[in-house]
Design a protein around this motif. Structure first.
Motif, PDB file in Angstrom:
ATOM      1  N   LYS A 290      54.728  44.479  35.985  1.00  0.00           N
ATOM      2  CA  LYS A 290      53.906  43.799  34.975  1.00  0.00           C
ATOM      3  C   LYS A 290      52.913  42.835  35.618  1.00  0.00           C
ATOM      4  N   LEU A 291      53.395  42.028  36.557  1.00  0.00           N
ATOM      5  CA  LEU A 291      52.508  41.070  37.230  1.00  0.00           C
ATOM      6  C   LEU A 291      51.439  41.803  38.041  1.00  0.00           C
ATOM      7  N   TYR A 292      51.834  42.894  38.661  1.00  0.00           N
ATOM      8  CA  TYR A 292      50.930  43.729  39.451  1.00  0.00           C
ATOM      9  C   TYR A 292      49.816  44.272  38.560  1.00  0.00           C
ATOM     10  N   LYS A 293      50.197  44.781  37.384  1.00  0.00           N
ATOM     11  CA  LYS A 293      49.211  45.352  36.451  1.00  0.00           C
ATOM     12  C   LYS A 293      48.282  44.287  35.897  1.00  0.00           C
ATOM     13  N   GLU A 294      48.818  43.082  35.655  1.00  0.00           N
ATOM     14  CA  GLU A 294      47.989  41.984  35.146  1.00  0.00           C
ATOM     15  C   GLU A 294      46.850  41.649  36.102  1.00  0.00           C
ATOM     16  N   ARG A 295      47.088  41.855  37.379  1.00  0.00           N
ATOM     17  CA  ARG A 295      46.068  41.537  38.392  1.00  0.00           C
ATOM     18  C   ARG A 295      44.979  42.595  38.437  1.00  0.00           C
ATOM     19  N   GLY A 296      45.254  43.788  37.926  1.00  0.00           N
ATOM     20  CA  GLY A 296      44.247  44.844  37.846  1.00  0.00           C
ATOM     21  C   GLY A 296      43.928  45.482  39.180  1.00  0.00           C
ATOM     22  N   ASN A 297      42.753  46.099  39.235  1.00  0.00           N
ATOM     23  CA  ASN A 297      42.333  46.869  40.413  1.00  0.00           C
ATOM     24  C   ASN A 297      42.094  46.007  41.640  1.00  0.00           C
ATOM     25  N   ALA A 298      41.845  44.740  41.441  1.00  0.00           N
ATOM     26  CA  ALA A 298      41.537  43.849  42.567  1.00  0.00           C
ATOM     27  C   ALA A 298      42.731  43.644  43.486  1.00  0.00           C
ATOM     28  N   ILE A 299      43.894  44.016  43.018  1.00  0.00           N
ATOM     29  CA  ILE A 299      45.103  43.717  43.786  1.00  0.00           C
ATOM     30  C   ILE A 299      45.116  44.387  45.154  1.00  0.00           C
ATOM     31  N   LEU A 300      44.563  45.580  45.263  1.00  0.00           N
ATOM     32  CA  LEU A 300      44.560  46.258  46.558  1.00  0.00           C
ATOM     33  C   LEU A 300      43.724  45.480  47.566  1.00  0.00           C
ATOM     34  N   SER A 301      42.540  45.051  47.173  1.00  0.00           N
ATOM     35  CA  SER A 301      41.715  44.273  48.110  1.00  0.00           C
ATOM     36  C   SER A 301      42.356  42.918  48.395  1.00  0.00           C
ATOM     37  N   GLU A 302      42.996  42.315  47.372  1.00  0.00           N
ATOM     38  CA  GLU A 302      43.697  41.052  47.591  1.00  0.00           C
ATOM     39  C   GLU A 302      44.864  41.241  48.554  1.00  0.00           C
ATOM     40  N   ASN A 303      45.567  42.359  48.419  1.00  0.00           N
ATOM     41  CA  ASN A 303      46.693  42.657  49.305  1.00  0.00           C
ATOM     42  C   ASN A 303      46.188  42.797  50.737  1.00  0.00           C
ATOM     43  N   ASN A 304      45.042  43.443  50.904  1.00  0.00           N
ATOM     44  CA  ASN A 304      44.451  43.591  52.241  1.00  0.00           C
ATOM     45  C   ASN A 304      44.052  42.239  52.814  1.00  0.00           C
ATOM     46  N   GLU A 305      43.484  41.357  51.955  1.00  0.00           N
ATOM     47  CA  GLU A 305      43.117  40.011  52.403  1.00  0.00           C
ATOM     48  C   GLU A 305      44.369  39.221  52.797  1.00  0.00           C
ATOM     49  N   TYR A 306      45.402  39.332  51.988  1.00  0.00           N
ATOM     50  CA  TYR A 306      46.665  38.646  52.256  1.00  0.00           C
ATOM     51  C   TYR A 306      47.229  39.136  53.587  1.00  0.00           C
ATOM     52  N   TYR A 307      47.151  40.445  53.805  1.00  0.00           N
ATOM     53  CA  TYR A 307      47.632  41.032  55.060  1.00  0.00           C
ATOM     54  C   TYR A 307      46.849  40.459  56.245  1.00  0.00           C
ATOM     55  N   SER A 308      45.530  40.375  56.101  1.00  0.00           N
ATOM     56  CA  SER A 308      44.696  39.828  57.177  1.00  0.00           C
ATOM     57  C   SER A 308      45.054  38.373  57.465  1.00  0.00           C
TER      58      SER A 308
END
Length: 104
Positions: free
Chosen positions: A20-38
């Motif tokens: 649910k939290l993942y879906k609330e963040r929408g499509n931006a989550i993948l780029s955010e995940n990449n930023e978090y990883y960096s």
């Protein structure tokens, strides 16, 4: 080494809340995940925990909550809302734990 105990009701509810939290963040989550990883240098593997097949560790859950910008206490409130059996009740104390151990 003994097999890790898994309380299905808890694992399922955690997975649902993460989804649910993942879906609330929408499509931006993948780029955010990449930023978090960096920034952090660690991949969270969020997709893995949207399935109830995995038992999440406290440290991993803390990192996921940090990424999703929610406190652990607020996260667990959502988990309890997802399944009322997870709220402490003196009348049902120990039942979910006992059920998990009996599955071994």
């Amino acid at each position: 080494m003994r097999k890790q105990i898994k309380i299905e009701e808890l694992t399922n509810s955690i997975s649902i809340v993460i989804k649910k939290l993942y879906k609330e963040r929408g499509n931006a989550i993948l780029s955010e995940n990449n930023e978090y990883y960096s920034e952090i240098g660690k991949n969270l593997g969020l997709e893995r925990y949207t399935s109830s097949d995995h038992n999440v560790t406290c440290s991993k859950l803390f990192a996921i909550c940090d990424f999703l910008e929610i406190s652990l206490s607020d996260f667990f409130k959502l988990v309890e809302e997802e399944n009322a059996e997870l709220k402490f009740n003196k009348n049902t104390k120990g039942q979910l734990v006992k059920k998990s151990y009996n599955k071994e």
